[in-house]
Design an enzyme around this catalytic site. Sequence first.
Site, PDB file in Angstrom:
ATOM      1  N   ASP A 129       0.835  -1.205   0.000  1.00  0.00           N
ATOM      2  CA  ASP A 129       0.000   0.000   0.000  1.00  0.00           C
ATOM      3  C   ASP A 129       0.876   1.264   0.000  1.00  0.00           C
ATOM      4  O   ASP A 129       0.389   2.363   0.229  1.00  0.00           O
ATOM      5  CB  ASP A 129      -0.941   0.004   1.220  1.00  0.00           C
ATOM      6  CG  ASP A 129      -0.184  -0.136   2.537  1.00  0.00           C
ATOM      7  OD1 ASP A 129       1.075  -0.172   2.524  1.00  0.00           O
ATOM      8  OD2 ASP A 129      -0.843  -0.194   3.595  1.00  0.00           O
TER       9      ASP A 129
ATOM     10  N   GLU B 267       1.500   4.081   7.489  1.00  0.00           N
ATOM     11  CA  GLU B 267       0.456   3.609   6.587  1.00  0.00           C
ATOM     12  C   GLU B 267      -0.171   4.802   5.853  1.00  0.00           C
ATOM     13  O   GLU B 267      -0.045   5.942   6.308  1.00  0.00           O
ATOM     14  CB  GLU B 267      -0.641   2.909   7.411  1.00  0.00           C
ATOM     15  CG  GLU B 267      -0.167   1.730   8.238  1.00  0.00           C
ATOM     16  CD  GLU B 267       0.012   0.456   7.405  1.00  0.00           C
ATOM     17  OE1 GLU B 267      -0.024   0.534   6.157  1.00  0.00           O
ATOM     18  OE2 GLU B 267       0.203  -0.612   8.011  1.00  0.00           O
TER      19      GLU B 267
END
Length: 250
Positions: free
Chosen positions: A136, A143
């Site tokens: 990702d 993140e």
Amino acid sequence: MRVYKTADYAAMSRQAANIITSLVVLKPACVLGLATGSTPVGTYEQLIAWNQEGYLSFSQVTTVNLDEYLGLPGTHDQSYRYFMDHNLFDHVDIDKARTNVPNGMAGDVAQECRRYDKLVESLGGADLQLLGMGHDGHIAFNEPCDHFPVGTHLVELDPMTIQANARFFDNDPAKVPTKALTMGIGTILSAKRLLMVVSGGDKAEILARALLGPVTPAVPASALQLHRDVTVVADEAALGVYLQQGGQVC
Ligand code: F6R
């Protein structure tokens, strides 16, 4: 930014080890920022081989790792301290007292984050920070989100990351810790040089977005575009989309 294309994972690992070796040879008392995950394992294997053959020494090197799972002691075989000991430190002539990993067992997490930032700062930042990249686009455990975190902080792991890391926890996502301590993007960018290793066609799309797309916290690795000294070493498969979109390689 320099992007090196290699034929495969083995060549990527050797090239990354060459870059790290050149730094350690030129500056034996350097500060190396290190990463865990599957991608750098081949790089560490090459560094171990060259160390054992006497081509480079880690005797004066200090290391700072990017991240650690919250709640795992260094003796747990999936902790990042254990990973580093077993994949590098136990096999080279490094002084373990000079190897640093955030303490996932700290009672006061906020204090541990501050301690780690101060430590990195007191070392003058990493001379070179090695990075891998998640599917990702995460780097360390930063993140995708709506801002670039600056310093070391506590994160909730993304379900995609938990799923990806379940392979190390008996393929059971329920066993993967849900939180981790991680350097922030600001700390990572404070390193003098960044070296990112990427392998495999499954990361081709996100690698192209990170290197050619807009700089956005939705793709944390895109922050690398803001740094003045970045080297990416990636295999042909990982560079597929980047090359299709006109990205340049050395
Ligand atoms: C771990 C780290 C992570 C990994 C990423 C990719 O210290 O920094 O960002 O680099 O999860 O992991 P692999 O290499 O296993 O695909």
